[in-house]
Design an enzyme around this catalytic site. Structure first.
Site, short mmCIF file in Angstrom:
data_model
loop_
_atom_site.label_atom_id
_atom_site.label_comp_id
_atom_site.label_asym_id
_atom_site.label_seq_id
_atom_site.Cartn_x
_atom_site.Cartn_y
_atom_site.Cartn_z
N ARG A 24 12.84 19.67 0.61
CA ARG A 24 14.01 20.43 1.05
C ARG A 24 15.29 19.64 0.84
NH1 ARG A 24 14.63 19.56 7.44
NH2 ARG A 24 13.77 17.47 7.58
N THR A 135 17.02 6.00 5.22
CA THR A 135 16.48 6.84 4.14
C THR A 135 17.48 6.98 3.00
OG1 THR A 135 15.16 8.08 5.73
CG2 THR A 135 15.53 9.10 3.58
N LYS A 160 13.95 3.29 2.97
CA LYS A 160 12.89 4.26 2.71
C LYS A 160 13.39 5.20 1.62
CE LYS A 160 11.37 7.94 5.20
NZ LYS A 160 10.60 8.72 6.19
N LYS A 162 13.11 8.24 -0.91
CA LYS A 162 12.44 9.52 -1.14
C LYS A 162 12.12 9.67 -2.64
CE LYS A 162 12.53 11.38 3.03
NZ LYS A 162 11.31 11.83 3.74
N ASP A 190 8.50 7.47 0.19
CA ASP A 190 7.95 8.67 0.84
C ASP A 190 7.89 9.80 -0.18
OD1 ASP A 190 7.16 10.69 2.48
OD2 ASP A 190 8.87 10.59 3.85
N GLU A 218 4.40 6.67 1.96
CA GLU A 218 4.07 7.71 2.94
C GLU A 218 3.55 8.96 2.22
OE1 GLU A 218 6.67 8.84 6.25
OE2 GLU A 218 7.91 7.11 5.71
N ASP A 243 1.23 10.72 7.02
CA ASP A 243 2.36 11.29 7.77
C ASP A 243 2.10 12.77 8.02
OD1 ASP A 243 4.73 12.14 8.85
OD2 ASP A 243 5.99 11.56 7.17
N LYS A 267 5.01 11.13 14.65
CA LYS A 267 6.25 11.89 14.82
C LYS A 267 6.07 12.87 15.97
CE LYS A 267 8.04 11.56 10.10
NZ LYS A 267 8.33 12.30 8.83
N CYS A 295 10.88 10.14 12.43
CA CYS A 295 11.54 11.35 12.93
C CYS A 295 11.77 12.31 11.78
CB CYS A 295 12.88 11.01 13.60
SG CYS A 295 14.10 10.21 12.54
N LEU A 297 14.67 15.25 10.49
CA LEU A 297 16.12 15.19 10.48
C LEU A 297 16.58 15.71 11.84
CD1 LEU A 297 18.38 14.30 8.65
CD2 LEU A 297 18.56 16.63 7.82
N ASP A 322 16.19 6.81 11.76
CA ASP A 322 17.58 6.77 11.28
C ASP A 322 18.31 8.10 11.40
OD1 ASP A 322 16.04 8.09 9.40
OD2 ASP A 322 16.93 7.12 7.66
#
Length: 363
Positions: A24, A135, A160, A162, A190, A218, A243, A267, A295, A297, A322
């Site tokens: 997303r 991130t 981290k 993406k 991730d 992840e 995850d 999470k 977490c 977003l 974060d």
């Protein structure tokens, strides 16, 4: 100590820059707020982000679960009967983990306030400060390299990254970031379920062979594919963290028993709150598996609850909290202090939240 009222509202918090993953792209946090009121005038705060692509929980679904099931179950109950209240919360509706998490953290907030103890001390009290990664959204390699440099300049020493959008570009993305930052920060990645098991092994081993020094990956494969996760774990040069595969203590135990992952990400929005997160942490202690607390977003209310968990348990060795520093403003009064990578938990009773500005109440 009886629950007299539960109010729902919405908050909107813009992000510094758009947040992009394999699943997303988001430009603002639009979350549901839960306020649980009791007859002593104390208030407990909770928060739930709609993350349909991961949890299946939309804004309407979260509100509906709260209004039609959770509120009806909780109002009139005594917070001091904590185990009974938690069991009732978890049994009143299946799934809907984000709505449950919001109510769960508000209840823990009240429980800590009633006994004048911060929640992290109720849960174990291992430390009062933690250090988070930050991130880097998936973009073109050059833009990701610039974002990585910016993060280093802000003091972060763990990124981290993406990946997973156009997998053929993923190695190039990581090479650009590593070249830009050198050895100034660790890199964890991730994939957000984007790869097939064989594709994951090929890409991950390429990354290590090129000297990218990836700390862990992840969720390289689909959430339901425990066998695929195990396939990657057994063949990858990069350690694997589960995850999206972990939505419950039962999921976590199965993964640990199978040896399907080297690490587990806890999470609150996936497992339904602190009550179930503690079960995952306890299982990890038994199986000798290190955990990360992460977490979605989220704004500071729910991330703050995750901070209390992270500060409570030594089995939690990785931190990915974060969410608040990705936001351009903070409407939450009190709670943990987020000073870029360093997070200091509040010593106030409960979760330490004093209020939230800009709530648009639904009643």
């Amino acid at each position: 100590m009886k629950i007299t009222e539960i109010r729902l509202g919405m908050i909107s918090v813009p992000l510094r820059v758009p947040f992009k993953t394999a699943l997303r792209s988001v430009s603002s946090v639009e979350d549901v707020i839960v306020e649980i009121h009791i007859d002593t005038s104390a208030v407990g705060y909770g928060e739930a982000p709609p993350t349909g692509a991961i949890t299946g929980d939309t804004t309407g679904g979260i509100i509906g679960a709260l209004q039609d099931h959770i509120i009806k179950t909780l109002v009139g109950r005594d917070v001091d009967d904590f185990e009974d209240v938690m069991r009732a919360l978890n049994k009143c509706i299946v799934k809907n983990t984000s709505a449950k998490a919001a109510a769960d953290m508000a209840l823990w907030d009240l429980y800590g306030q009633l006994y004048h103890v911060p929640v992290y001390k109720l849960l174990g009290g291992s430390r009062n400060k933690i250090v988070t990664d930050i991130t880097i959204s998936v973009n073109d390699p050059e833009e990701m390299a610039r974002d990585a440099i910016n993060a280093i300049e802000r003091g972060y020493d763990c990124l981290k990254i993406k990946v997973g959008v156009s997998p053929e570009l993923d190695v190039a993305r990581l090479m650009a970031v590593r070249k830009a930052i050198g050895d100034k920060a660790c890199i964890r990645i991730d994939a957000n379920t984007a790869w097939t098991p064989k594709q994951a092994v090929k890409l991950l081993n390429q990354m290590q062979e090129k000297g990218l020094d990836i700390e862990f990956v992840e969720q390289p494969v689909k959430a339901h594919d425990f066998e695929g996760l195990k396939y990657v774990t057994e063949r990858s040069y990069v350690p694997v963290m589960a995850d999206e595969s972990v939505f419950s203590p039962e999921d976590a135990v199965k993964i640990m028993q199978m040896g399907a992952a080297d690490l587990v990400n806890i999470k609150l929005m996936k497992c339904g709150g602190l009550y179930n997160a503690l079960k995952i942490a306890s299982a990890a202690e038994v199986y000798g598996v290190e955990c990360m607390v992460g977490c979605m977003l989220e704004a500071k209310v729910s991330v703050n609850a995750a901070v209390h968990l992270a500060c409570a348990k030594q089995v939690i060795t990785k931190i990915d909290l974060d969410g608040p520093v990705l936001c351009s403003e903070d409407p939450v009064q009190g709670g943990a202090v987020f000073n870029e990578k360093e997070i200091t938990v509040s010593s106030e009773p409960g979760l330490g939240i004093q209020g939230i500005e800009g709530i648009r109440y639904l009643d």
